[in-house]
Motif scaffolding. Structure first.
Motif, PDB file in Angstrom:
ATOM      1  N   GLU A 492       4.405  10.100   0.068  1.00  0.00           N
ATOM      2  CA  GLU A 492       3.304  10.612  -0.750  1.00  0.00           C
ATOM      3  C   GLU A 492       3.042  12.095  -0.552  1.00  0.00           C
ATOM      4  OE1 GLU A 492       0.580   6.590  -1.268  1.00  0.00           O
ATOM      5  OE2 GLU A 492       0.048   8.041   0.306  1.00  0.00           O
ATOM      6  N   LYS A 493       3.478  12.654   0.569  1.00  0.00           N
ATOM      7  CA  LYS A 493       3.161  14.059   0.851  1.00  0.00           C
ATOM      8  C   LYS A 493       4.425  14.929   0.970  1.00  0.00           C
ATOM      9  CE  LYS A 493      -1.194  13.015   0.992  1.00  0.00           C
ATOM     10  NZ  LYS A 493      -2.069  13.404  -0.141  1.00  0.00           N
ATOM     11  N   GLU A 494       5.267  14.668   1.976  1.00  0.00           N
ATOM     12  CA  GLU A 494       6.398  15.565   2.228  1.00  0.00           C
ATOM     13  C   GLU A 494       7.472  15.467   1.137  1.00  0.00           C
ATOM     14  OE1 GLU A 494       8.070  15.799   6.079  1.00  0.00           O
ATOM     15  OE2 GLU A 494       6.136  16.008   7.092  1.00  0.00           O
ATOM     16  N   PHE A 495       7.680  14.267   0.577  1.00  0.00           N
ATOM     17  CA  PHE A 495       8.714  14.101  -0.455  1.00  0.00           C
ATOM     18  C   PHE A 495       8.090  13.601  -1.758  1.00  0.00           C
ATOM     19  CE2 PHE A 495      10.983  12.880   3.608  1.00  0.00           C
ATOM     20  CZ  PHE A 495      11.549  14.136   3.801  1.00  0.00           C
ATOM     21  N   HIS A 517       4.192  -2.096  -2.969  1.00  0.00           N
ATOM     22  CA  HIS A 517       3.331  -2.513  -4.081  1.00  0.00           C
ATOM     23  C   HIS A 517       2.219  -1.520  -4.362  1.00  0.00           C
ATOM     24  CE1 HIS A 517       0.654  -3.948  -0.834  1.00  0.00           C
ATOM     25  NE2 HIS A 517      -0.294  -3.830  -1.726  1.00  0.00           N
ATOM     26  N   ARG A 518       1.986  -0.544  -3.451  1.00  0.00           N
ATOM     27  CA  ARG A 518       0.850   0.353  -3.610  1.00  0.00           C
ATOM     28  C   ARG A 518       1.256   1.803  -3.853  1.00  0.00           C
ATOM     29  NH1 ARG A 518      -2.405   0.302   1.830  1.00  0.00           N
ATOM     30  NH2 ARG A 518      -3.242   2.272   1.062  1.00  0.00           N
ATOM     31  N   SER A 519       2.555   2.083  -3.862  1.00  0.00           N
ATOM     32  CA  SER A 519       3.001   3.471  -4.051  1.00  0.00           C
ATOM     33  C   SER A 519       4.301   3.479  -4.830  1.00  0.00           C
ATOM     34  CB  SER A 519       3.201   4.154  -2.689  1.00  0.00           C
ATOM     35  OG  SER A 519       4.338   3.595  -2.054  1.00  0.00           O
ATOM     36  N   GLU A 520       4.852   4.657  -4.994  1.00  0.00           N
ATOM     37  CA  GLU A 520       6.109   4.800  -5.724  1.00  0.00           C
ATOM     38  C   GLU A 520       7.328   4.543  -4.837  1.00  0.00           C
ATOM     39  OE1 GLU A 520       6.491   5.358  -9.038  1.00  0.00           O
ATOM     40  OE2 GLU A 520       4.331   5.015  -9.038  1.00  0.00           O
ATOM     41  N   ILE A 521       7.090   4.310  -3.557  1.00  0.00           N
ATOM     42  CA  ILE A 521       8.215   4.110  -2.643  1.00  0.00           C
ATOM     43  C   ILE A 521       8.874   2.754  -2.905  1.00  0.00           C
ATOM     44  CG2 ILE A 521       6.951   2.976  -0.758  1.00  0.00           C
ATOM     45  CD1 ILE A 521       8.595   4.754   1.167  1.00  0.00           C
ATOM     46  N   GLY A 522      10.179   2.692  -2.722  1.00  0.00           N
ATOM     47  CA  GLY A 522      10.919   1.442  -2.884  1.00  0.00           C
ATOM     48  C   GLY A 522      11.716   1.133  -1.630  1.00  0.00           C
ATOM     49  N   SER A 523      12.557   0.101  -1.715  1.00  0.00           N
ATOM     50  CA  SER A 523      13.377  -0.234  -0.551  1.00  0.00           C
ATOM     51  C   SER A 523      14.668  -0.903  -0.994  1.00  0.00           C
ATOM     52  CB  SER A 523      12.616  -1.162   0.411  1.00  0.00           C
ATOM     53  OG  SER A 523      12.312  -2.391  -0.224  1.00  0.00           O
ATOM     54  N   ILE A 524      15.716  -0.661  -0.232  1.00  0.00           N
ATOM     55  CA  ILE A 524      16.967  -1.401  -0.359  1.00  0.00           C
ATOM     56  C   ILE A 524      17.222  -2.046   0.991  1.00  0.00           C
ATOM     57  CG2 ILE A 524      19.458  -1.251  -0.667  1.00  0.00           C
ATOM     58  CD1 ILE A 524      19.137   0.709  -2.767  1.00  0.00           C
TER      59      ILE A 524
END
Length: 623
Positions: A492-495, A517-524
């Motif tokens: 949310e901040k550095e990238f 579920h609460r941010s734009e981050i994902g996972s593989i």
């Protein structure tokens, strides 16, 4: 066409008259069987894949000359259609005593090349004299140079690529010499419209690991051989059943025919191949109870490298194709569709330090390598040095782990933005950063119940491990929240201007879902390595593998075989540009295996599979 394949005759191995007579009886019966085969249908080509002699001496080749002369006369096989490759027993160790074995690719390229051929050929002097006396086919190495040790024997309907895998006195970790292939290619000696059969003594598992993996910008030597070849014929494996294995590329096959004679303690063998258009029929013969008898016939479909001058088809690794491929192999992909997969961004890799890099770490590196190479992702390594596991390590162990990860990332050509310790984010003097991380920590802690932390910690472990976890201090239970807090801050901040994906194991799915579920981050998340169908394998049991044999011994345990095949064969192929994605097993067997990952199909050659995995896994321990 019909090809006869014998190997490992070992003339001169006898230490007594009785042993000599055992050989005489076996080889007389061998000639009789070959005579029957040639009467049924004439033999077009005879292939001998090395170890004619036992010590590379003249008297041994004299015996061999007598055997082959009678064989040619009786069977009608033409010496000019006979292709012989040297083996490690054709190396005269007295003449080669001063030769040192290269330990790096640089040394090998300086040692095994066209210019050095007169020198490195010295230990094979008697072998070459034998081939000349017998008047067998002499391979062409360049347009104006030929050698009985390496080159191409060209015929109207087929090319035979002869390679020397025995330039040194070792019979393991042997070198072939990539430069010889470069000379052959430059002279246009391989006809792409013809079948190409490669003949060499050693199977892939005996070849030097450096020649089986990528070095700099060059293609690995063994991969180059497989791309050239429709069929690879080898020997050396004295007790091996005649078996047909898929090569990793080109839909070709590799066949090791075993020893045609060593002594009475081995199951001596040879093979007869009928090759018609796209069909290969393999008829093995075995010497048992003092008689030669035919084994079960194996049928395979042969696909041509090219259709005339038309290049071989290469699957395009589009984001859509890759997304589907990963899901087919049970990768968990959260908050990342096929479009964002191809856009690139930052891969965040939270990794807990250990004394050694584990095979799970390496699998995670392979998925990062694939995404970085295909779609220009960059990697941020977050070393989670909080908790009792890390506190149990000495400072030098943590520093060694970080250095090992850096070295392996460089070897695998994974671009890294930065390596940071998790603890750094909790002793920062940057008040804005600390406020953000503290906010994340409090927010996530309010969401989670104690029961959630317990489940996150115990995952799919055995009951014994779960009981042990009950005694762990609080820091180990809140480590997931510490990780989540920092990764959420990074995304949310550095990238914030880039897509971020966490790379971890599927057993951490619930953990990363808290922020997906609460941010734009994902996972593989890579599939879980299971001990059985219900229990994950604890990492302490699989720190690292020190040899190909250790991998092979574990391939039938749990889902280890399929898991490793996915991580270190499939992912590696998908990473390479211009790869024809043909696996070391055929698609029908692969689909069968996918349905039942815990039982390795009988069609899968464990030795070849272990060798393919070891090519990648060994990079973590070989400098």
């Amino acid at each position: 066409m019909r090809i006869l394949h014998i190997s490992d005759l070992h003339f001169g191995n006898e230490s007594s008259n009785t042993a000599h007579n055992i050989r005489k009886n076996c080889l007389e019966k061998l000639r009789h069987v070959i005579l029957q085969i040639s009467k049924e249908r004439s033999v077009d080509y005879l292939v001998v894949s090395g170890d004619i002699a036992y010590r590379g001496k003249e008297n041994e080749y004299n015996e061999a000359y007598e055997f082959f002369s009678i064989l040619f006369e009786e069977s009608g096989i033409q010496p000019s259609n006979t292709i012989i490759a040297p083996g490690n027993h054709d190396f005269d160790r007295e003449l080669g005593a001063a030769f040192s074995i290269p330990s790096t690719m640089e040394e090998a390229s300086r040692t095994y090349n066209l210019e050095s051929l007169p020198t490195i050929s010295v230990p094979f002097r008697k072998f070459e004299e034998f081939c000349k006396r017998l008047n067998v086919a002499k391979p062409q190495l360049t347009k104006d140079k030929s050698s009985y040790l390496v080159g191409v024997c060209k015929f109207s309907d087929i090319d035979f690529l002869v390679l020397n895998s025995a330039w040194c006195k070792s019979d393991q970790g042997t070198w072939i010499g990539k430069s010889f292939l470069e000379n052959i290619e430059a002279a246009h000696l391989i006809d792409k419209a013809s079948y190409t059969v490669t003949v060499m003594h050693h199977p892939s598992e005996s070849i030097e690991p450096f020649e089986q993996r990528k070095y700099g910008n060059g293609m690995p030597t063994y991969t180059a051989i497989e791309r050239i070849s429709d069929l690879i014929l080898c020997g050396h494996c004295h007790e091996t059943e005649v078996s047909v294995n898929n090569a990793r590329t080109n839909d070709g096959y590799c066949i090791a025919c075993g020893a045609s004679f060593l002594d009475g303690n081995y199951k001596n063998s040879f093979a007869c191949y009928d090759l018609e258009d796209d069909k290969l029929s393999v008829q093995p013969f075995y010497y048992q109870n003092d008689e030669w008898s035919a084994g079960p016939i194996q049928q395979k479909t042969m696909k041509r490298k090219v259709d005339g001058d038309k290049p071989a088809e290469v699957e395009k690794i589009t984001p859509s194709f890759l997304h589907k491929k990963l899901r087919d192999f049970e990768f968990r992909i959260q908050q990342c569709n096929e479009n964002t997969l191809g856009e690139g961004g930052v891969l965040i890799w939270p990794v807990v330090p250990r004394k050694e890099i584990t095979i799970i770490h390496q699998a995670e590196i392979e998925i990062m390598r694939l995404l970085c190479k295909r779609y220009q992702w960059k990697t941020f390594v977050l070393i989670s040095d909080c908790g009792t596991k890390t506190r149990a390590l000495k400072d030098r162990d943590k520093a060694k782990f970080k250095k090992s990860i850096q070295r392996l990332m460089e070897k695998r050509e994974v671009p890294v933005l930065e390596y940071k310790y998790l603890s750094c984010y909790f002793k920062t003097e940057d008040s804005q950063r600390s406020d953000n991380i503290l906010h994340n920590f409090i927010s996530l802690s309010e969401e989670m119940k104690q029961k959630d932390l317990q489940e996150l910690k115990n995952k799919e472990y055995s009951q014994k491990v779960k009981d042990s976890n009950e005694q762990l201090p609080v820091i180990d239970y809140i480590l997931p929240i510490l990780q989540l807090s920092v990764v959420l801050y990074l995304s949310e901040k550095e990238f914030s201007s880039q897509k971020c994906l966490v790379v971890a194991g599927a057993d951490e799915l619930r953990q990363w879902n808290y922020i997906c579920h609460r941010s734009e981050i994902g996972s593989i998340l890579i599939p879980t390595l299971m001990a059985d169908e219900t229990t994950g394998r604890w990492q302490q049991e699989i720190d690292k593998y020190l040899s190909e044999e250790q991998i092979r011994d574990n391939l039938r345990e749990g889902n280890f075989g399929f898991w490793c095949y996915t991580m270190f064969v499939i992912l590696q192929q998908l990473s390479e540009e211009g790869t024809t994605h043909n696996d070391i097993i055929d698609s029908m067997t692969l689909n069968e295996w996918k349905r039942d990952q815990f039982n390795v199909p009988t069609a899968v050659d464990l030795k070849k599979l272990a060798s393919s995995i070891w090519n990648v896994a060994s990079m973590a321990i070989l400098d």
